[in-house]
Design a protein around this motif. Sequence first.
Motif, PDB file in Angstrom:
ATOM      1  N   PRO A  66       0.790  -1.236   0.000  1.00 43.59           N
ATOM      2  CA  PRO A  66       0.000   0.000   0.000  1.00 43.59           C
ATOM      3  C   PRO A  66       0.819   1.282   0.000  1.00 43.59           C
ATOM      4  O   PRO A  66       0.292   2.340  -0.326  1.00 43.59           O
ATOM      5  N   SER A  67       2.100   1.209   0.330  1.00 38.95           N
ATOM      6  CA  SER A  67       2.910   2.426   0.333  1.00 38.95           C
ATOM      7  C   SER A  67       3.208   2.927  -1.072  1.00 38.95           C
ATOM      8  O   SER A  67       3.499   4.102  -1.271  1.00 38.95           O
ATOM      9  N   THR A  68       3.132   2.044  -2.078  1.00 37.15           N
ATOM     10  CA  THR A  68       3.462   2.451  -3.436  1.00 37.15           C
ATOM     11  C   THR A  68       2.319   2.282  -4.422  1.00 37.15           C
ATOM     12  O   THR A  68       2.340   2.882  -5.499  1.00 37.15           O
ATOM     13  N   ASN A  69       1.326   1.469  -4.094  1.00 39.21           N
ATOM     14  CA  ASN A  69       0.231   1.202  -5.017  1.00 39.21           C
ATOM     15  C   ASN A  69      -1.073   1.836  -4.536  1.00 39.21           C
ATOM     16  O   ASN A  69      -1.261   2.090  -3.345  1.00 39.21           O
ATOM     17  N   ARG A  70      -1.962   2.046  -5.473  1.00 39.77           N
ATOM     18  CA  ARG A  70      -3.274   2.628  -5.173  1.00 39.77           C
ATOM     19  C   ARG A  70      -4.339   1.556  -5.404  1.00 39.77           C
ATOM     20  O   ARG A  70      -4.402   0.948  -6.471  1.00 39.77           O
ATOM     21  N   CYS A  71      -5.161   1.318  -4.394  1.00 38.47           N
ATOM     22  CA  CYS A  71      -6.212   0.313  -4.489  1.00 38.47           C
ATOM     23  C   CYS A  71      -7.575   0.977  -4.294  1.00 38.47           C
ATOM     24  O   CYS A  71      -7.833   1.572  -3.247  1.00 38.47           O
ATOM     25  N   ILE A  72      -8.415   0.875  -5.301  1.00 34.45           N
ATOM     26  CA  ILE A  72      -9.752   1.455  -5.248  1.00 34.45           C
ATOM     27  C   ILE A  72     -10.760   0.316  -5.269  1.00 34.45           C
ATOM     28  O   ILE A  72     -10.803  -0.463  -6.221  1.00 34.45           O
ATOM     29  N   ALA A  73     -11.530   0.198  -4.208  1.00 36.80           N
ATOM     30  CA  ALA A  73     -12.533  -0.863  -4.104  1.00 36.80           C
ATOM     31  C   ALA A  73     -13.913  -0.218  -4.041  1.00 36.80           C
ATOM     32  O   ALA A  73     -14.149   0.695  -3.240  1.00 36.80           O
ATOM     33  N   ILE A  74     -14.807  -0.694  -4.883  1.00 44.90           N
ATOM     34  CA  ILE A  74     -16.110  -0.049  -5.068  1.00 44.90           C
ATOM     35  C   ILE A  74     -17.234  -0.976  -4.624  1.00 44.90           C
ATOM     36  O   ILE A  74     -17.213  -2.165  -4.918  1.00 44.90           O
ATOM     37  N   ASP A  75     -18.214  -0.426  -3.901  1.00 44.31           N
ATOM     38  CA  ASP A  75     -19.483  -1.114  -3.702  1.00 44.31           C
ATOM     39  C   ASP A  75     -20.339  -0.839  -4.946  1.00 44.31           C
ATOM     40  O   ASP A  75     -20.723   0.312  -5.189  1.00 44.31           O
ATOM     41  N   THR A  76     -20.598  -1.859  -5.747  1.00 41.80           N
ATOM     42  CA  THR A  76     -21.399  -1.630  -6.946  1.00 41.80           C
ATOM     43  C   THR A  76     -22.829  -1.251  -6.563  1.00 41.80           C
ATOM     44  O   THR A  76     -23.297  -1.545  -5.457  1.00 41.80           O
ATOM     45  N   TYR A  77     -23.492  -0.598  -7.482  1.00 43.47           N
ATOM     46  CA  TYR A  77     -24.853  -0.095  -7.235  1.00 43.47           C
ATOM     47  C   TYR A  77     -25.782  -1.228  -6.784  1.00 43.47           C
ATOM     48  O   TYR A  77     -25.864  -2.276  -7.414  1.00 43.47           O
ATOM     49  N   GLY A  78     -26.436  -0.991  -5.632  1.00 37.52           N
ATOM     50  CA  GLY A  78     -27.337  -1.992  -5.069  1.00 37.52           C
ATOM     51  C   GLY A  78     -26.668  -2.940  -4.101  1.00 37.52           C
ATOM     52  O   GLY A  78     -27.326  -3.845  -3.569  1.00 37.52           O
ATOM     53  N   SER A  79     -25.362  -2.747  -3.844  1.00 37.86           N
ATOM     54  CA  SER A  79     -24.616  -3.613  -2.926  1.00 37.86           C
ATOM     55  C   SER A  79     -23.986  -2.796  -1.811  1.00 37.86           C
ATOM     56  O   SER A  79     -23.674  -1.619  -1.998  1.00 37.86           O
ATOM     57  N   VAL A 133     -16.248   6.145 -12.522  1.00 35.23           N
ATOM     58  CA  VAL A 133     -15.517   6.298 -11.259  1.00 35.23           C
ATOM     59  C   VAL A 133     -14.043   6.541 -11.547  1.00 35.23           C
ATOM     60  O   VAL A 133     -13.407   7.421 -10.939  1.00 35.23           O
ATOM     61  N   MET A 134     -13.468   5.783 -12.471  1.00 35.20           N
ATOM     62  CA  MET A 134     -12.065   5.993 -12.841  1.00 35.20           C
ATOM     63  C   MET A 134     -11.860   7.407 -13.383  1.00 35.20           C
ATOM     64  O   MET A 134     -10.865   8.073 -13.046  1.00 35.20           O
ATOM     65  N   ASP A 135     -12.781   7.875 -14.210  1.00 36.29           N
ATOM     66  CA  ASP A 135     -12.675   9.240 -14.728  1.00 36.29           C
ATOM     67  C   ASP A 135     -12.672  10.257 -13.587  1.00 36.29           C
ATOM     68  O   ASP A 135     -11.843  11.176 -13.556  1.00 36.29           O
ATOM     69  N   ALA A 136     -13.624  10.104 -12.670  1.00 30.54           N
ATOM     70  CA  ALA A 136     -13.761  11.065 -11.571  1.00 30.54           C
ATOM     71  C   ALA A 136     -12.541  11.064 -10.661  1.00 30.54           C
ATOM     72  O   ALA A 136     -12.172  12.114 -10.107  1.00 30.54           O
ATOM     73  N   LEU A 137     -11.910   9.903 -10.516  1.00 33.95           N
ATOM     74  CA  LEU A 137     -10.732   9.795  -9.642  1.00 33.95           C
ATOM     75  C   LEU A 137      -9.428   9.966 -10.416  1.00 33.95           C
ATOM     76  O   LEU A 137      -8.355   9.740  -9.872  1.00 33.95           O
ATOM     77  N   LYS A 138      -9.552  10.360 -11.692  1.00 35.14           N
ATOM     78  CA  LYS A 138      -8.388  10.640 -12.532  1.00 35.14           C
ATOM     79  C   LYS A 138      -7.462   9.422 -12.674  1.00 35.14           C
ATOM     80  O   LYS A 138      -6.240   9.520 -12.501  1.00 35.14           O
ATOM     81  N   VAL A 139      -8.080   8.301 -12.990  1.00 40.26           N
ATOM     82  CA  VAL A 139      -7.351   7.049 -13.228  1.00 40.26           C
ATOM     83  C   VAL A 139      -7.490   6.714 -14.714  1.00 40.26           C
ATOM     84  O   VAL A 139      -8.538   6.232 -15.146  1.00 40.26           O
ATOM     85  N   PRO A 140      -6.478   6.963 -15.527  1.00 43.58           N
ATOM     86  CA  PRO A 140      -6.604   6.693 -16.963  1.00 43.58           C
ATOM     87  C   PRO A 140      -6.703   5.217 -17.295  1.00 43.58           C
ATOM     88  O   PRO A 140      -7.420   4.816 -18.212  1.00 43.58           O
ATOM     89  N   LYS A 141      -5.962   4.380 -16.539  1.00 39.92           N
ATOM     90  CA  LYS A 141      -6.035   2.937 -16.755  1.00 39.92           C
ATOM     91  C   LYS A 141      -5.597   2.238 -15.466  1.00 39.92           C
ATOM     92  O   LYS A 141      -4.907   2.828 -14.633  1.00 39.92           O
TER      93      LYS A 141
END
Length: 276
Positions: free
Chosen positions: A47-60, A82-90
């Motif tokens: 976690p010190s070098t990587n970014r982890c984004i975990a999402i509750d999908t709609y309805g969960s 969500v990736m667009d909003a958080l500025k994650v191109p890939k």
Amino acid sequence: MPYITVNQKRLHYADSNPAAEGQTYVFIHGLGSSQNYYGAVLPHLTPSTNRCIAIDTYGSGRSHYTGLEQSIDSIAQDIVKVMDALKVPKAVLVGHSMGGTVVLHLAARYPTRVVALVTIGPVHPTASTGQIFEKRIQIVSEDGMEPIANSVPRAATGSGSTPLQRAFIRELILGQSPEGYVSLCHVVSEATAPDYAAVKAPLLIIAGDEDKSAPLEGCKHILAHASSSTKTLEILQGVGHWHCIEASDEHVDTEYARWFNEQKITSSYYAFVGRR
């Protein structure tokens, strides 16, 4: 708690390290689950070098259902937004069960947004899949979540699972709203197979040898039809359908760590791999 609104849906998410300069991972859970499904494996992803984004999908989980129709494609579109909003191109996309189907579809439709794919017990939609989930819809519509919560933790886990693991799975299921769960059952019931031939990103499929929800033959079908030049199937022994809960604390497999290094993906990713 962080929320983000995309496509008229208010989604709950966790973002471990927005300023990280390493790899970005986006995690999508399966039916009857939430971002907490990945709680035991996220600490392995440096976690010190990587970014982890975990999402509750709609309805969960904490992403409350508000009556909007959804599909595999709409969930994939939500992830891209969500990736667009958080500025994650890939990102490296990780999907379990229904989430595995979603990320395969996303990789086929939005290939430039994908570094690599890890699908964990991905569901390969068939006619029989629809029949199974139609029964679940009837049960939950009539009696709520408790019958499913009482049956799935034992029926969908492998011989190596523990009472504590099954209790956690039960709690994940009980935490779902019946309306949201039914909506997602419809998503699985009505799903068609993604365009596997359009999937070209490096692909890892993790399967449980005792998985009855996403049988091994379906995983092999996905592997055979994906166009990825690098693709691997890893089979976990004694594991059912809840892989990241049943086999979360095993050693990193160096052979497969090398595979990910060749793809310029962090080697610690193989914290997922578990038993050999």
